[in-house]
Write a protein that holds these residues in place. Structure first.
Motif, mmCIF file in Angstrom:
data_model
loop_
_atom_site.group_PDB
_atom_site.id
_atom_site.type_symbol
_atom_site.label_atom_id
_atom_site.label_comp_id
_atom_site.label_asym_id
_atom_site.label_seq_id
_atom_site.Cartn_x
_atom_site.Cartn_y
_atom_site.Cartn_z
ATOM 1 N N LEU A 9 10.817 15.689 52.843
ATOM 2 C CA LEU A 9 11.267 14.462 52.182
ATOM 3 C C LEU A 9 10.769 13.224 52.923
ATOM 4 O O LEU A 9 10.388 12.227 52.299
ATOM 5 N N LEU A 10 10.765 13.274 54.245
ATOM 6 C CA LEU A 10 10.263 12.131 55.010
ATOM 7 C C LEU A 10 8.789 11.879 54.705
ATOM 8 O O LEU A 10 8.356 10.724 54.556
ATOM 9 N N LEU A 11 7.997 12.946 54.590
ATOM 10 C CA LEU A 11 6.573 12.787 54.286
ATOM 11 C C LEU A 11 6.371 12.230 52.870
ATOM 12 O O LEU A 11 5.568 11.300 52.669
ATOM 13 N N VAL A 12 7.088 12.801 51.904
ATOM 14 C CA VAL A 12 6.937 12.333 50.524
ATOM 15 C C VAL A 12 7.431 10.893 50.393
ATOM 16 O O VAL A 12 6.813 10.072 49.704
ATOM 17 N N ALA A 13 8.525 10.574 51.061
ATOM 18 C CA ALA A 13 9.037 9.205 51.015
ATOM 19 C C ALA A 13 8.030 8.231 51.609
ATOM 20 O O ALA A 13 7.807 7.125 51.074
ATOM 21 N N ALA A 14 7.376 8.631 52.723
ATOM 22 C CA ALA A 14 6.355 7.770 53.326
ATOM 23 C C ALA A 14 5.193 7.555 52.354
ATOM 24 O O ALA A 14 4.664 6.439 52.218
ATOM 25 N N GLY A 15 4.803 8.623 51.646
ATOM 26 C CA GLY A 15 3.739 8.484 50.658
ATOM 27 C C GLY A 15 4.131 7.558 49.522
ATOM 28 O O GLY A 15 3.316 6.736 49.068
ATOM 29 N N CYS A 16 5.361 7.655 49.061
ATOM 30 C CA CYS A 16 5.840 6.774 47.985
ATOM 31 C C CYS A 16 5.843 5.313 48.444
ATOM 32 O O CYS A 16 5.500 4.408 47.670
#
Length: 627
Positions: free
Chosen positions: A363-370
């Motif tokens: 989730l941290l990685l996807v949130a950073a991408g968003c």
């Protein structure tokens, strides 16, 4: 007598009022006819009925019911008999909450106010200095009085989860205008994230976050009214905000504080990013906030004084801020209460009710991408800025990594020993990050929905896969014994009148609050000495958990622990009489669940004389009620 003109005006006024009343009555009378007409149209054209589930309000009801079903599944271990079930991860706090629920019914019946005499007799307990929630207690009082505090506890545990998820869903869908599917994802993240599920382990004042979206809505409504300079809506928005703040204060003051800090950070950052818009709305927004602050201050002046300076208040928080700091290694880890979590991760938190920072690395990685993808959006930048500040504050005064204290000083040190502020545990600042993250995810889903189909599918799958490991598992529960028949069947009234003091042996403590279940089962109709609460009994009046023991209580606790029979003399009997008089006790009751019961009964016999068996407990009458 009035003049003819004034008489005519009065007559016209009465006629207009009568006309308005008649119109209202006609509209009320027409409602059943309109409903019948709609049913006839549905019967005549079945396609109308088939279209109903696709209507916005029908979808909203369906989503809310879905959230309620998830919450019921997560808490199903408390049923079918909540009186004999307990949350295994935090049973002591559950007993405390059940006692709060019971004592709040006495507030409703006007037997006492914000200082109660039903615990820590004779000094009493300041309810606002403790983790109480008068809003929940009063809302659930009908259930508590009829079905018992354990049933109310089970209802609120599920209700807080479902209510919080539904509140955020409605904010995203109705106020922000997001698609219902995107809003549902955002609501689920806010309502069933690891932090919320963890706090549901008997932290009712923290898990009750269902008014936070309404507070955010009132601020958004005020900003929109200020943009149009609609004075009527500015005033009403300010009053709405004040009312919600007052109710949230009694629901959970710590969440109100965290909400105020987060909204303040978010609003300032958003305003700086849109200077022209900020200059336009500032006069009206400031006027609305002035109305909200002045009204809330007027209504909360006495409760805040009672909490901070009234009888039984405490000048500081009872918990060490350094100990209750978030571990940096916990952020990419998975909560033990999720399908991807493991028991080993529990070492990164201070307890099972404080898994506030277990976001998981996907989730941290996807949130950073968003965030990178949506970086030009002011909403995203403001959410990220506020989230980073709250995340850093959650780490406490010194950086902890994988349980090792590094000695690196952090900004939270600026908040140390600040009155009121230091009562909020550092790691709970992370609770604000999940809603801010949900804002980013909802905005990302909205942009994906309007983009190319392939990008939409890939982005949606990525977000879904990141959230999948955080799927919560049911709260662990265990069995507990029923309360004694002496309490459950009302035999306690034979030795203590309502409002009197019953002394259980051993007396309740923060480590063994079991007798507080007795009081909860009797809807707090009698009081107890000592107990599990926050009070000013530390050094120099500092906060403490519980109070110091009287000599007789200490003697009985030692016998309960060791089973050794001490020699009882005249001085011990006189001390027992003095302690019972200090507590204003009506009777002494030996708890039947004690492994040292024979030794305790012998000591009580030496101190107080022969006891009598009533139902399933031994009783010594001190000042019994008249027969």
């Amino acid at each position: 007598m009035g003049t003819p003109a004034t008489t005519d005006q009065a007559g016209r006024g009465q006629a207009e009022a009568g006309s308005r009343l008649g119109g209202q009555l006609r509209r009320l009378a027409a409602r059943p006819r309109r409903l019948a007409g709609q049913l006839r149209r549905f019967a005549a054209d079945p396609r109308r009925l088939a279209d109903w589930p696709r209507r916005p309000y029908a979808i909203d009801i369906g989503v809310a019911l879905g959230f309620l079903a998830v919450a019921a599944w997560l808490t199903h271990g408390l049923w079918p008999d909540p009186a004999t079930r307990v949350l295994a991860e935090n049973p002591h706090d559950q007993i405390l909450i059940e006692w709060f629920l019971a004592v709040d019914t006495r507030v409703l019946l006007a037997e006492h106010g914000l200082l109660t005499d039903r615990l820590n007799a004779p000094d009493g307990v300041n309810l606002l200095a403790n983790a109480t929630s008068l809003t929940l207690g009063l809302l659930l009082a009908p259930i508590t009085l009829t079905l018992g505090a354990p049933v109310s506890f089970a209802v609120l545990t599920a209700g807080n989860l479902a209510g919080t998820a539904t509140g955020w869903y409605l904010l995203f869908a109705r106020t922000a205008g997001a698609h219902r599917a995107s809003a549902a994802v955002g609501g689920a993240v806010c309502g069933f994230g690891p932090a919320m599920v963890s706090q549901s382990n008997s932290h009712w004042h923290i898990a009750a976050q269902w008014l936070v979206p309404a507070i955010v809505w009132s601020v958004v409504r005020l900003a929109r009214a200020a943009e149009a300079f609609d004075t009527r809506r500015i005033a009403s928005s300010g009053l709405w905000l004040a009312g919600l703040v007052v109710v949230q204060y009694f629901l959970g003051a710590e969440i109100l504080y965290l909400t105020a800090v987060t909204l303040g950070l978010f609003t300032i950052c958003y305003g700086l990013l849109r200077p022209r818009w900020t200059k336009q709305i500032l006069p009206g927004f400031a006027a609305g906030m002035a109305i909200a602050i002045s009204t809330a201050t007027l209504l909360l002046t006495y409760p805040i004084w009672m909490q901070l300076a009234g009888p039984g208040s405490v000048p500081n928080g009872p918990f060490a801020t350094g100990y209750f700091s978030a571990d940096l290694a916990s952020w990419p880890a998975f909560s033990p209460l999720t399908i991807a979590g493991s028991d080993d991760a529990a070492r990164l938190a201070t307890g099972p009710a404080e898994y506030n920072t277990f976001y998981g690395w996907p989730l941290l990685l996807v949130a950073a991408g968003c965030v990178v993808w949506l970086w030009r959006r002011p909403l995203v930048i403001a959410a990220v800025a506020a989230g980073l500040v709250m995340a850093v504050l959650s780490l406490g005064p010194d950086l902890v990594v994988n349980r090792e204290r590094t000695g690196v000083a952090l900004p939270y040190r600026l908040l140390l020993e600040r009155p009121v502020i230091d009562a909020a545990l550092p790691q709970r600042y992370a609770l604000a990050v999940f809603p801010l993250l949900a804002v980013v995810l909802v905005l990302a889903l909205e942009r994906l929905r309007t983009g190319r189909a392939r990008v939409h599918r890939l982005g949606t799958v990525a977000i879904g896969l990141a959230l999948l490991p955080l799927t919560p598992t049911p709260l662990p529960t265990a069995e507990r014994p029923p309360v004694p028949a002496f309490i459950a069947d009302g035999h306690w009234r034979e030795c203590v009148e309502p409002g009197g003091v019953l002394v259980p042996v051993p007396l309740p403590t923060p480590w063994d609050p079991e007798p507080m279940r007795w009081a909860a089962a009797a809807n707090a109709e009698f009081g107890l000495p000592e107990g599990f609460f926050i009070g000013p009994y530390g050094a120099d009046g500092q906060a403490s958990i519980g109070t110091f023991k009287q000599p007789t209580s200490l003697l009985l606790a030692e016998v309960a622990e060791t089973g050794v029979l001490p020699a009882i003399g005249l001085a011990d009997r006189q001390q027992a009489a003095a302690d019972l008089a200090f507590w204003r006790a009506s009777c002494v009751v030996l708890r039947p669940d004690q492994p040292r019961e024979p030794a305790l009964r012998a000591v009580l016999g030496d101190l107080l004389g022969p006891g009598e068996l009533i139902a399933d407990v031994w009783v010594w009458r001190i000042n019994p009620p008249p027969r």
